[in-house]
Scaffold this active site. Structure first.
Site, PDB file in Angstrom:
ATOM      1  N   LYS A  14       0.826  -1.212   0.000  1.00 37.60           N
ATOM      2  CA  LYS A  14       0.000   0.000   0.000  1.00 37.60           C
ATOM      3  C   LYS A  14       0.863   1.268   0.000  1.00 37.60           C
ATOM      4  O   LYS A  14       0.616   2.185  -0.766  1.00 37.60           O
ATOM      5  CB  LYS A  14      -0.941   0.028   1.225  1.00 37.60           C
ATOM      6  CG  LYS A  14      -1.897  -1.155   1.291  1.00 37.60           C
ATOM      7  CD  LYS A  14      -2.913  -1.010   2.428  1.00 37.60           C
ATOM      8  CE  LYS A  14      -2.317  -1.020   3.817  1.00 37.60           C
ATOM      9  NZ  LYS A  14      -1.673  -2.298   4.205  1.00 37.60           N
ATOM     10  N   ARG A  89      -9.579   0.703   8.989  1.00 35.29           N
ATOM     11  CA  ARG A  89      -9.231  -0.675   9.333  1.00 35.29           C
ATOM     12  C   ARG A  89     -10.329  -1.371  10.125  1.00 35.29           C
ATOM     13  O   ARG A  89     -10.177  -2.560  10.464  1.00 35.29           O
ATOM     14  CB  ARG A  89      -7.952  -0.684  10.172  1.00 35.29           C
ATOM     15  CG  ARG A  89      -6.657  -0.885   9.372  1.00 35.29           C
ATOM     16  CD  ARG A  89      -5.515  -0.723  10.338  1.00 35.29           C
ATOM     17  NE  ARG A  89      -4.310  -1.405  10.044  1.00 35.29           N
ATOM     18  CZ  ARG A  89      -3.219  -0.826   9.506  1.00 35.29           C
ATOM     19  NH1 ARG A  89      -3.250   0.419   9.103  1.00 35.29           N
ATOM     20  NH2 ARG A  89      -2.122  -1.510   9.361  1.00 35.29           N
ATOM     21  N   ARG A 128      11.569  -5.899   5.030  1.00 35.39           N
ATOM     22  CA  ARG A 128      11.451  -4.468   5.315  1.00 35.39           C
ATOM     23  C   ARG A 128      11.994  -4.170   6.714  1.00 35.39           C
ATOM     24  O   ARG A 128      12.660  -3.162   6.921  1.00 35.39           O
ATOM     25  CB  ARG A 128       9.980  -4.032   5.206  1.00 35.39           C
ATOM     26  CG  ARG A 128       9.776  -2.545   5.400  1.00 35.39           C
ATOM     27  CD  ARG A 128       8.361  -2.120   5.063  1.00 35.39           C
ATOM     28  NE  ARG A 128       7.422  -2.438   6.122  1.00 35.39           N
ATOM     29  CZ  ARG A 128       6.095  -2.265   6.034  1.00 35.39           C
ATOM     30  NH1 ARG A 128       5.562  -1.811   4.906  1.00 35.39           N
ATOM     31  NH2 ARG A 128       5.309  -2.555   7.040  1.00 35.39           N
ATOM     32  N   ARG A 134      11.517  -0.666  11.902  1.00 37.27           N
ATOM     33  CA  ARG A 134      10.204  -0.820  12.549  1.00 37.27           C
ATOM     34  C   ARG A 134      10.175  -2.097  13.379  1.00 37.27           C
ATOM     35  O   ARG A 134      10.298  -3.198  12.837  1.00 37.27           O
ATOM     36  CB  ARG A 134       9.094  -0.858  11.489  1.00 37.27           C
ATOM     37  CG  ARG A 134       8.656   0.509  11.049  1.00 37.27           C
ATOM     38  CD  ARG A 134       7.559   0.436  10.013  1.00 37.27           C
ATOM     39  NE  ARG A 134       6.347  -0.234  10.474  1.00 37.27           N
ATOM     40  CZ  ARG A 134       5.231  -0.274   9.786  1.00 37.27           C
ATOM     41  NH1 ARG A 134       5.153   0.325   8.615  1.00 37.27           N
ATOM     42  NH2 ARG A 134       4.169  -0.888  10.272  1.00 37.27           N
ATOM     43  N   ARG A 146      -0.299  -9.270  13.210  1.00 36.60           N
ATOM     44  CA  ARG A 146      -0.817  -8.190  12.341  1.00 36.60           C
ATOM     45  C   ARG A 146      -1.642  -8.776  11.196  1.00 36.60           C
ATOM     46  O   ARG A 146      -2.679  -8.220  10.822  1.00 36.60           O
ATOM     47  CB  ARG A 146       0.337  -7.343  11.811  1.00 36.60           C
ATOM     48  CG  ARG A 146       0.950  -6.476  12.916  1.00 36.60           C
ATOM     49  CD  ARG A 146       2.280  -5.879  12.510  1.00 36.60           C
ATOM     50  NE  ARG A 146       2.168  -4.964  11.403  1.00 36.60           N
ATOM     51  CZ  ARG A 146       3.180  -4.643  10.597  1.00 36.60           C
ATOM     52  NH1 ARG A 146       4.374  -5.199  10.773  1.00 36.60           N
ATOM     53  NH2 ARG A 146       2.997  -3.783   9.621  1.00 36.60           N
TER      54      ARG A 146
END
Ligand code: AMP
Length: 192
Positions: A14, A89, A128, A134, A146
């Site tokens: 996204k 969400r 990532r 993160r 998640r």
């Protein structure tokens, strides 16, 4: 306004695609994840509260994100449109969004839902995490949570927009530019 929701699980691309769409169509990128991370780096009360949920891979309470979105839309009411990334969400957030947009006499144009397999999502997020710093991209059990939270709380938001006739699935695996071309084809169809 051209208001597009980029929908899909964590790691579906996204953010990457939103950046490209913003450039092509001169839209404002609204990522609630980025807004929350910016609150955390400023060590605001909101950020410190949100961090507790984000570190575990759980959703931040609706009223927190809805308040942030309301402010962001008020700041950008003269823009050509919005790319919403990571919001809504939950169904409560989707209802709140409809009301906020109506207040600004606009609405959602389309919801583009990126389809990526769970294996590929986990792979991308771990990769990532190696560079993004993160914490929620570095731990396999938080990543799994998640993806689970997406399935249990967020996937139903797709049905919400499907009922409004605004939901389009887009294959989200392959080359970034190929995926981008699939997204823009859908957007051109909506604009036509
Ligand atoms: P993201 O950058 O979109 O992957 O979001 C990172 C984290 O921020 C999520 O795992 C949630 O904890 C929180 N978050 C971002 N957007 C929302 C939202 N719309 N509702 C609730 N929590 C959110």
């Amino acid at each position: 306004m051209l208001n597009i929701i980029l929908f899909g699980p964590p790691g579906s691309g996204k953010g990457t695609q939103a950046a490209k769409l913003v450039e092509k169509y001169d839209l404002v990128h609204v990522s609630t994840g980025d807004l929350l991370r910016s609150e955390i780096s400023q060590k605001s009360d909101l950020g410190m509260e949100a961090k507790k949920y984000m570190d575990q891979g759980n959703l931040v309470p609706d009223e927190v994100v809805i308040g942030m979105i309301d402010n962001k839309l008020a700041d950008n009411r003269d823009s050509k449109g919005l790319i919403l990334d990571g919001f809504p969400r939950t169904v409560a957030q989707a209802n709140a969004l409809n009301m906020v947009l109506a207040k600004h006499t606009t609405s959602i144009s389309t919801v583009l839902a990126l389809q990526v397999s769970d294996e590929e999502l986990k792979d991308r997020l771990l990769k990532r995490g190696a560079t993004s710093g993160r914490a929620d991209d570095q731990d396999e059990s938080i990543i799994a949570n998640r993806i689970n939270v997406y399935k249990e709380q967020t996937a139903v938001v797709g049905q919400f927009y499907a009922k409004e006739g605004k939901f389009q699935e887009v294959a989200g695996e392959g080359e970034i530019n190929e995926i981008f071309a699939r997204l823009t084809a859908q957007i051109e169809a909506v604009m036509a």
